[in-house]
Enzyme design. Sequence first.
Site, PDB file in Angstrom:
ATOM      1  N   SER A 160     -77.895   4.636  27.701  1.00 23.20           N
ATOM      2  CA  SER A 160     -76.849   3.846  27.041  1.00 23.20           C
ATOM      3  C   SER A 160     -77.446   3.261  25.764  1.00 23.20           C
ATOM      4  O   SER A 160     -78.654   2.983  25.711  1.00 23.20           O
ATOM      5  CB  SER A 160     -76.407   2.705  27.956  1.00 23.20           C
ATOM      6  N   TYR A 174     -78.802  -4.421  33.219  1.00 19.93           N
ATOM      7  CA  TYR A 174     -78.300  -3.059  32.944  1.00 19.93           C
ATOM      8  C   TYR A 174     -79.034  -2.468  31.735  1.00 19.93           C
ATOM      9  O   TYR A 174     -79.521  -1.333  31.778  1.00 19.93           O
ATOM     10  CB  TYR A 174     -76.799  -3.123  32.688  1.00 19.93           C
TER      11      TYR A 174
HETATM   12  P1  NAP Z   1     -67.757   5.196  36.221  1.00 19.32           P
HETATM   13  O1  NAP Z   1     -66.478   5.709  35.616  1.00 19.32           O
HETATM   14  O2  NAP Z   1     -67.785   3.830  36.813  1.00 19.32           O
HETATM   15  O3  NAP Z   1     -68.245   6.276  37.316  1.00 19.32           O
HETATM   16  C1  NAP Z   1     -69.432   6.026  38.003  1.00 19.32           C
HETATM   17  C2  NAP Z   1     -69.793   7.239  38.828  1.00 19.32           C
HETATM   18  O4  NAP Z   1     -71.054   7.005  39.451  1.00 19.32           O
HETATM   19  C3  NAP Z   1     -68.803   7.506  39.956  1.00 19.32           C
HETATM   20  O5  NAP Z   1     -68.703   8.895  40.112  1.00 19.32           O
HETATM   21  C4  NAP Z   1     -69.473   6.862  41.154  1.00 19.32           C
HETATM   22  O6  NAP Z   1     -69.088   7.425  42.404  1.00 19.32           O
HETATM   23  C5  NAP Z   1     -70.929   7.182  40.858  1.00 19.32           C
HETATM   24  N1  NAP Z   1     -71.891   6.333  41.551  1.00 19.32           N
HETATM   25  C6  NAP Z   1     -72.017   4.981  41.500  1.00 19.32           C
HETATM   26  N2  NAP Z   1     -73.046   4.578  42.279  1.00 19.32           N
HETATM   27  C7  NAP Z   1     -73.566   5.701  42.836  1.00 19.32           C
HETATM   28  C8  NAP Z   1     -74.619   5.949  43.749  1.00 19.32           C
HETATM   29  N3  NAP Z   1     -75.372   4.961  44.247  1.00 19.32           N
HETATM   30  N4  NAP Z   1     -74.863   7.227  44.119  1.00 19.32           N
HETATM   31  C9  NAP Z   1     -74.121   8.245  43.622  1.00 19.32           C
HETATM   32  N5  NAP Z   1     -73.104   8.072  42.763  1.00 19.32           N
HETATM   33  C10 NAP Z   1     -72.838   6.817  42.376  1.00 19.32           C
HETATM   34  O7  NAP Z   1     -68.947   5.238  35.155  1.00 19.32           O
HETATM   35  P2  NAP Z   1     -69.095   5.939  33.702  1.00 19.32           P
HETATM   36  O8  NAP Z   1     -68.640   4.976  32.687  1.00 19.32           O
HETATM   37  O9  NAP Z   1     -68.584   7.325  33.729  1.00 19.32           O
HETATM   38  O10 NAP Z   1     -70.702   5.932  33.600  1.00 19.32           O
HETATM   39  C11 NAP Z   1     -71.493   7.067  33.814  1.00 19.32           C
HETATM   40  C12 NAP Z   1     -72.855   6.801  33.213  1.00 19.32           C
HETATM   41  O11 NAP Z   1     -72.696   6.538  31.822  1.00 19.32           O
HETATM   42  C13 NAP Z   1     -73.572   5.579  33.798  1.00 19.32           C
HETATM   43  O12 NAP Z   1     -74.944   5.852  33.937  1.00 19.32           O
HETATM   44  C14 NAP Z   1     -73.338   4.518  32.751  1.00 19.32           C
HETATM   45  O13 NAP Z   1     -74.345   3.529  32.762  1.00 19.32           O
HETATM   46  C15 NAP Z   1     -73.372   5.349  31.496  1.00 19.32           C
HETATM   47  N6  NAP Z   1     -72.731   4.699  30.342  1.00 19.32           N
HETATM   48  C16 NAP Z   1     -71.399   4.421  30.345  1.00 19.32           C
HETATM   49  C17 NAP Z   1     -70.827   3.795  29.250  1.00 19.32           C
HETATM   50  C18 NAP Z   1     -69.365   3.455  29.173  1.00 19.32           C
HETATM   51  O14 NAP Z   1     -68.964   2.717  28.245  1.00 19.32           O
HETATM   52  N7  NAP Z   1     -68.531   3.929  30.086  1.00 19.32           N
HETATM   53  C19 NAP Z   1     -71.641   3.440  28.161  1.00 19.32           C
HETATM   54  C20 NAP Z   1     -72.987   3.737  28.185  1.00 19.32           C
HETATM   55  C21 NAP Z   1     -73.522   4.374  29.291  1.00 19.32           C
HETATM   56  P3  NAP Z   1     -67.797   6.861  43.246  1.00 19.32           P
HETATM   57  O15 NAP Z   1     -66.585   7.382  42.523  1.00 19.32           O
HETATM   58  O16 NAP Z   1     -67.981   7.438  44.609  1.00 19.32           O
HETATM   59  O17 NAP Z   1     -67.890   5.371  43.205  1.00 19.32           O
END
Ligand code: NAP
Length: 265
Positions: A160, A174
């Site tokens: 991130s 985070y």
């Molecule tokens: P999200 O929509 O909240 O989805 C999170 C995903 O991770 C879901 O598939 C969830 O599964 C899974 N997950 C959570 N805990 C887990 C565990 N212990 N074991 C296996 N799977 C797990 O998140 P996102 O925004 O797509 O984020 C994905 C990545 O991008 C993360 O690493 C996040 O830090 C990074 N990121 C996101 C943003 C942003 O603005 N969205 C910005 C920078 C970085 P379930 O559906 O079963 O809960």
Amino acid sequence: MPPTPDHRPHHDSRAALRYLAAMKTILITGASRGIGRATAILCGQKSWRVGINYSTNHEAAEATAAAVREAGGTAILLPGDVSSESDTAAMFDRLGTPDGVVANAGIVGPKSALADMPIARLRLMFDINILGAYLTAREAARRLSTTRGGRGGSIVLVSSVASRLGSPGEYVDYAGSKGAIDTLTIGLAKELAPEGVRVNAVRPGLIETDIHASGGQPDRAARLGATTPMGRAGHPVEVAAAIIWLLDDAAAYTTGALLDVAGGR
Ligand code: NAP
């Protein structure tokens, strides 16, 4: 005299061989929703085989699998907690050795100053975001490295831009967990380059996914996205496109890169 059989591959079989050479199996952690789901669907569009890991949301994972198949790929559901050593090994065992691995699963906590963060929150954050990514990358290193019998491949870690912004007053836990991912990328890229394995990270900015609501700020991406140079939040597919490029052979000479996908933030 009967005609001599022609053993040269004709055009159709050459096309089939090219297709098979381009076929990939990709394991994506946290692929039930958000950036992981968008990445799985783009893999489907390339007719790739996708292992869809998720934690508890079976319905969302099924919906991702259906979208991957609809796009032309193959999907396998791999439930498991990335912070569990046995779950992580089991998902690789079930899928078989992949060509690419995306360590994407991650969480945020509610907005808080460090002074107010309970230890349970810090442990959960570091367990899932750091240990989870390290275990996923370790399992990938064991199976992809050429000196361990692997075929090489590509690992993409989802970090991130928080790793360079620090997220003060919001979630420095985070941000620090993503700093660890950047450092893992730099070190592992050097460690695995002679093993035929490329290791890169994408660093998304503010992307419209459920993660913001899970941290108690459902409007966060739209609100802060408006303050960025591009004036908007990003879409999951815009991050997924960068991940796919790093997974694919087009990025053959790219390793150790930290690729910001953050609209100039
Ligand atoms: P999200 O929509 O909240 O989805 C999170 C995903 O991770 C879901 O598939 C969830 O599964 C899974 N997950 C959570 N805990 C887990 C565990 N212990 N074991 C296996 N799977 C797990 O998140 P996102 O925004 O797509 O984020 C994905 C990545 O991008 C993360 O690493 C996040 O830090 C990074 N990121 C996101 C943003 C942003 O603005 N969205 C910005 C920078 C970085 P379930 O559906 O079963 O809960």
